[in-house]
Design a protein around this motif. Sequence first.
Motif, PDB file in Angstrom:
ATOM      1  N   THR A 188      45.275  39.270  45.824  1.00  0.00           N
ATOM      2  CA  THR A 188      46.318  40.282  45.642  1.00  0.00           C
ATOM      3  C   THR A 188      46.548  41.050  46.928  1.00  0.00           C
ATOM      4  N   TRP A 189      45.463  41.518  47.549  1.00  0.00           N
ATOM      5  CA  TRP A 189      45.612  42.312  48.773  1.00  0.00           C
ATOM      6  C   TRP A 189      45.948  41.440  49.982  1.00  0.00           C
ATOM      7  N   LEU A 190      45.572  40.157  49.952  1.00  0.00           N
ATOM      8  CA  LEU A 190      45.988  39.255  51.040  1.00  0.00           C
ATOM      9  C   LEU A 190      47.499  39.041  51.030  1.00  0.00           C
TER      10      LEU A 190
ATOM     11  N   THR B 254      31.347  37.732  36.498  1.00  0.00           N
ATOM     12  CA  THR B 254      32.738  38.201  36.606  1.00  0.00           C
ATOM     13  C   THR B 254      33.116  38.542  38.038  1.00  0.00           C
ATOM     14  N   LEU B 255      32.118  38.746  38.895  1.00  0.00           N
ATOM     15  CA  LEU B 255      32.412  39.205  40.258  1.00  0.00           C
ATOM     16  C   LEU B 255      33.226  38.207  41.072  1.00  0.00           C
ATOM     17  N   LEU B 256      32.912  36.921  40.974  1.00  0.00           N
ATOM     18  CA  LEU B 256      33.641  35.930  41.761  1.00  0.00           C
ATOM     19  C   LEU B 256      35.109  35.809  41.339  1.00  0.00           C
ATOM     20  N   PRO B 257      35.412  35.584  40.051  1.00  0.00           N
ATOM     21  CA  PRO B 257      36.839  35.472  39.708  1.00  0.00           C
ATOM     22  C   PRO B 257      37.608  36.775  39.912  1.00  0.00           C
ATOM     23  N   VAL B 258      37.001  37.896  39.558  1.00  0.00           N
ATOM     24  CA  VAL B 258      37.696  39.178  39.736  1.00  0.00           C
ATOM     25  C   VAL B 258      37.841  39.489  41.219  1.00  0.00           C
TER      26      VAL B 258
ATOM     27  N   VAL C 231      35.201  44.130  35.267  1.00  0.00           N
ATOM     28  CA  VAL C 231      33.801  44.065  35.691  1.00  0.00           C
ATOM     29  C   VAL C 231      32.976  45.079  34.902  1.00  0.00           C
ATOM     30  N   PHE C 232      33.480  46.316  34.791  1.00  0.00           N
ATOM     31  CA  PHE C 232      32.733  47.333  34.047  1.00  0.00           C
ATOM     32  C   PHE C 232      32.672  47.017  32.549  1.00  0.00           C
ATOM     33  N   ALA C 233      33.702  46.370  32.009  1.00  0.00           N
ATOM     34  CA  ALA C 233      33.667  45.963  30.600  1.00  0.00           C
ATOM     35  C   ALA C 233      32.567  44.920  30.380  1.00  0.00           C
ATOM     36  N   GLY C 234      32.436  43.983  31.304  1.00  0.00           N
ATOM     37  CA  GLY C 234      31.361  42.993  31.215  1.00  0.00           C
ATOM     38  C   GLY C 234      29.993  43.646  31.269  1.00  0.00           C
TER      39      GLY C 234
ATOM     40  N   ALA D 275      49.674  46.119  43.384  1.00  0.00           N
ATOM     41  CA  ALA D 275      48.370  45.727  43.922  1.00  0.00           C
ATOM     42  C   ALA D 275      47.278  46.672  43.417  1.00  0.00           C
ATOM     43  N   SER D 276      47.593  47.950  43.325  1.00  0.00           N
ATOM     44  CA  SER D 276      46.618  48.925  42.830  1.00  0.00           C
ATOM     45  C   SER D 276      46.315  48.707  41.351  1.00  0.00           C
ATOM     46  N   VAL D 277      47.331  48.411  40.561  1.00  0.00           N
ATOM     47  CA  VAL D 277      47.125  48.159  39.131  1.00  0.00           C
ATOM     48  C   VAL D 277      46.272  46.906  38.935  1.00  0.00           C
ATOM     49  N   ILE D 278      46.545  45.857  39.687  1.00  0.00           N
ATOM     50  CA  ILE D 278      45.749  44.630  39.582  1.00  0.00           C
ATOM     51  C   ILE D 278      44.299  44.911  39.967  1.00  0.00           C
ATOM     52  N   THR D 279      44.105  45.711  41.012  1.00  0.00           N
ATOM     53  CA  THR D 279      42.748  46.087  41.415  1.00  0.00           C
ATOM     54  C   THR D 279      42.061  46.889  40.319  1.00  0.00           C
TER      55      THR D 279
END
Length: 150
Positions: free
Chosen positions: A125-127, A114-118, A33-36, A22-26
């Motif tokens: 993931t956390w749910l 990118t905020l909505l899909p990410v 987001v930062f790449a965008g 979960a941490s890796v996915i986050t």
Amino acid sequence: MASGVPNERASRVGVWVVLGLASVITLIGVTLVFAGLRNDQAISAHRGVATGQVEEVTWDRTIIRFETPDGIAHSPALGALYPQGLSEGQLIRIEYDTTNPELAKVAGRTWLLTLLPVGSMVGITWLVAGPLLWWLRTRQRARERATVDA
């Protein structure tokens, strides 16, 4: 008592595996987001504008073709940034980095898309991970109480 040790170890490993995944996915989501944001800043720093045509739309990229003022045709190998809703043959406005025309996006679209899909990916993931971690920890505590009581 010996048969409980592997279960305890498996439970501890399970907690760390779920937490790690979960941490890796986050972390991947935050990086995207930062790449965008970084890509948008690069385009803004050396902004060129052109009219492009959508050549191909696949599940992983949207290939576009556009010409720069020097007459050179460009078709970024990784496709356009923020291509949602485009279709083959469509003419679109492109913003690109004049120092690197391989970096191009649909005009007017930004990293905010990118905020909505990410956010959805990280949220889901956390749910899933949250209740799974709770369940694993509850089982682990119950085993520890049973060991202390025995």
